[in-house]
Design a protein around this motif. Structure first.
Motif, PDB file in Angstrom:
ATOM      1  N   ASP A 151     -32.299  54.965  -5.218  1.00 42.09           N
ATOM      2  CA  ASP A 151     -32.209  54.594  -6.391  1.00 42.09           C
ATOM      3  C   ASP A 151     -33.007  54.365  -7.288  1.00 42.09           C
ATOM      4  OD1 ASP A 151     -30.731  55.476  -8.488  1.00 42.09           O
ATOM      5  OD2 ASP A 151     -28.944  54.523  -7.808  1.00 42.09           O
ATOM      6  N   LYS A 152     -33.169  54.373  -8.519  1.00 42.75           N
ATOM      7  CA  LYS A 152     -34.157  53.705  -9.104  1.00 42.75           C
ATOM      8  C   LYS A 152     -33.516  53.195 -10.098  1.00 42.75           C
ATOM      9  CE  LYS A 152     -37.741  57.192  -9.242  1.00 42.75           C
ATOM     10  NZ  LYS A 152     -38.357  58.467 -10.310  1.00 42.75           N
ATOM     11  N   GLN A 153     -33.400  51.949  -9.943  1.00 44.27           N
ATOM     12  CA  GLN A 153     -32.582  51.062 -10.790  1.00 44.27           C
ATOM     13  C   GLN A 153     -33.554  49.638 -11.445  1.00 44.27           C
ATOM     14  OE1 GLN A 153     -29.300  51.282 -11.851  1.00 44.27           O
ATOM     15  NE2 GLN A 153     -29.020  52.514  -9.884  1.00 44.27           N
ATOM     16  N   PRO A 154     -33.577  48.755 -12.344  1.00 50.55           N
ATOM     17  CA  PRO A 154     -33.747  47.968 -12.790  1.00 50.55           C
ATOM     18  C   PRO A 154     -34.614  46.616 -11.485  1.00 50.55           C
ATOM     19  CG  PRO A 154     -32.673  47.926 -14.303  1.00 50.55           C
ATOM     20  CD  PRO A 154     -32.108  48.762 -13.578  1.00 50.55           C
ATOM     21  N   GLY A 166     -50.648  41.843 -12.138  1.00 48.03           N
ATOM     22  CA  GLY A 166     -50.005  41.842 -14.346  1.00 48.03           C
ATOM     23  C   GLY A 166     -49.052  42.530 -14.178  1.00 48.03           C
ATOM     24  N   GLY A 167     -48.156  42.393 -12.460  1.00 45.41           N
ATOM     25  CA  GLY A 167     -46.408  42.103 -12.600  1.00 45.41           C
ATOM     26  C   GLY A 167     -46.021  43.498 -13.586  1.00 45.41           C
ATOM     27  N   THR A 168     -44.506  43.075 -13.864  1.00 48.84           N
ATOM     28  CA  THR A 168     -44.006  44.225 -14.592  1.00 48.84           C
ATOM     29  C   THR A 168     -44.785  44.209 -15.996  1.00 48.84           C
ATOM     30  OG1 THR A 168     -42.777  42.313 -15.715  1.00 48.84           O
ATOM     31  CG2 THR A 168     -41.682  43.549 -13.580  1.00 48.84           C
ATOM     32  N   GLN A 169     -45.141  43.051 -16.783  1.00 45.68           N
ATOM     33  CA  GLN A 169     -45.532  44.008 -18.515  1.00 45.68           C
ATOM     34  C   GLN A 169     -47.218  44.588 -18.332  1.00 45.68           C
ATOM     35  OE1 GLN A 169     -44.617  41.984 -21.148  1.00 45.68           O
ATOM     36  NE2 GLN A 169     -42.468  41.583 -19.331  1.00 45.68           N
ATOM     37  N   PRO A 184     -35.542  52.123 -17.070  1.00 46.14           N
ATOM     38  CA  PRO A 184     -35.054  50.730 -15.725  1.00 46.14           C
ATOM     39  C   PRO A 184     -36.263  50.363 -15.516  1.00 46.14           C
ATOM     40  CG  PRO A 184     -35.016  52.836 -14.251  1.00 46.14           C
ATOM     41  CD  PRO A 184     -34.115  53.162 -16.066  1.00 46.14           C
ATOM     42  N   ALA A 185     -37.355  51.260 -15.549  1.00 41.70           N
ATOM     43  CA  ALA A 185     -38.753  49.892 -15.972  1.00 41.70           C
ATOM     44  C   ALA A 185     -38.865  49.492 -17.540  1.00 41.70           C
ATOM     45  CB  ALA A 185     -39.831  51.536 -15.970  1.00 41.70           C
TER      46      ALA A 185
END
Length: 231
Positions: A151-154, A166-169, A184-185
């Motif tokens: 599944d695609k969740q945060p 750079g991570g999520t940012q 969620p992204a």
């Protein structure tokens, strides 16, 4: 320093056709069960079964096929002919074996950002089927990594993007589902780019987020310009 270092793509109905095969098979399902229920009633019962079964079977053709069989048994009070069950199983196999067809601009979009970014494919569904489609697509060598998730969740995007430079940012998710790809992204601080598709599964609908990191493009031909603008 570049603002955007990682670009991730959804697969089904973002890079290649998928939902239309479910749509065609659902029409076949309605024809097979036409003597037992009206199409609208069948659609509602099937959707309820799919929603109920996601936690058991996951996303993809196999879960859809089992949900069709379950619905056929329910709406006929167990009287569904074995020949109909056999045809539903055949319909599921046809979906698994259907040749892959890339969506317009898909290859150019991936090739247009591959040189300057870390590229990922993040898709959900049946592992073997998704691996087979990626191999048929001819795009596999362009991706630095492939994630086939339940599944695609945060937390999915936090796990995948969090350990990258750079991570999520500094990451972007591109896809046709507001619910699974975009929202969620953005929830974990990434960019979310919505690429609409003519057909969308009812369970994937969601409202567009109010965020500076949300973008919508008409099709993948607009992606390279958007990426260049973000920098």
């Amino acid at each position: 320093m570049k603002k955007l270092r990682t670009i991730a793509f959804d697969a089904d109905d973002t890079l290649w056709h998928n939902e239309r095969f479910f749509h065609f098979t659902q029409q076949r399902f309605a024809e097979l069960l036409g003597d037992f229920a009206e199409p609208d009633h069948l659609d509602a019962r099937l959707l309820a079964a799919e929603k109920r079964n996601i936690g058991h079977y996951g996303f993809g053709v196999k879960g859809f096929t089992l949900s069709m069989i379950e619905t056929a048994i329910e709406v006929t009070d167990g009287r569904v002919p074995a020949t109909v069950i056999a045809q539903l199983l055949e319909a599921g196999r046809d979906m698994l074996d259907h040749p892959l067809e890339l969506l317009p601009h898909a290859q150019e979009a991936v090739e247009g950002v591959v040189d300057d970014h870390h590229l990922l494919l993040i898709t959900k569904g049946d592992l073997l089927h998704q691996e087979r489609k990626l191999a048929q697509s001819g795009l596999g060598d362009l991706f630095d990594g492939v994630e086939i998730v339940s599944d695609k969740q945060p937390q999915t995007y936090q796990r995948i993007f969090g350990d990258l430079p750079g991570g999520t940012q500094a990451s972007m998710m591109v896809g046709n589902s507001m619910k699974s790809d975009v929202r969620p992204a953005i929830d974990v601080g990434s960019w979310g780019v919505f690429v609409p598709h003519d057909l969308a599964w009812d369970l994937e609908h969601a409202e567009a987020p109010e965020s500076e990191r949300y973008h919508a493009i008409a099709d993948l031909s607009e992606l390279s310009d958007l990426v260049a603008k973000i920098g």
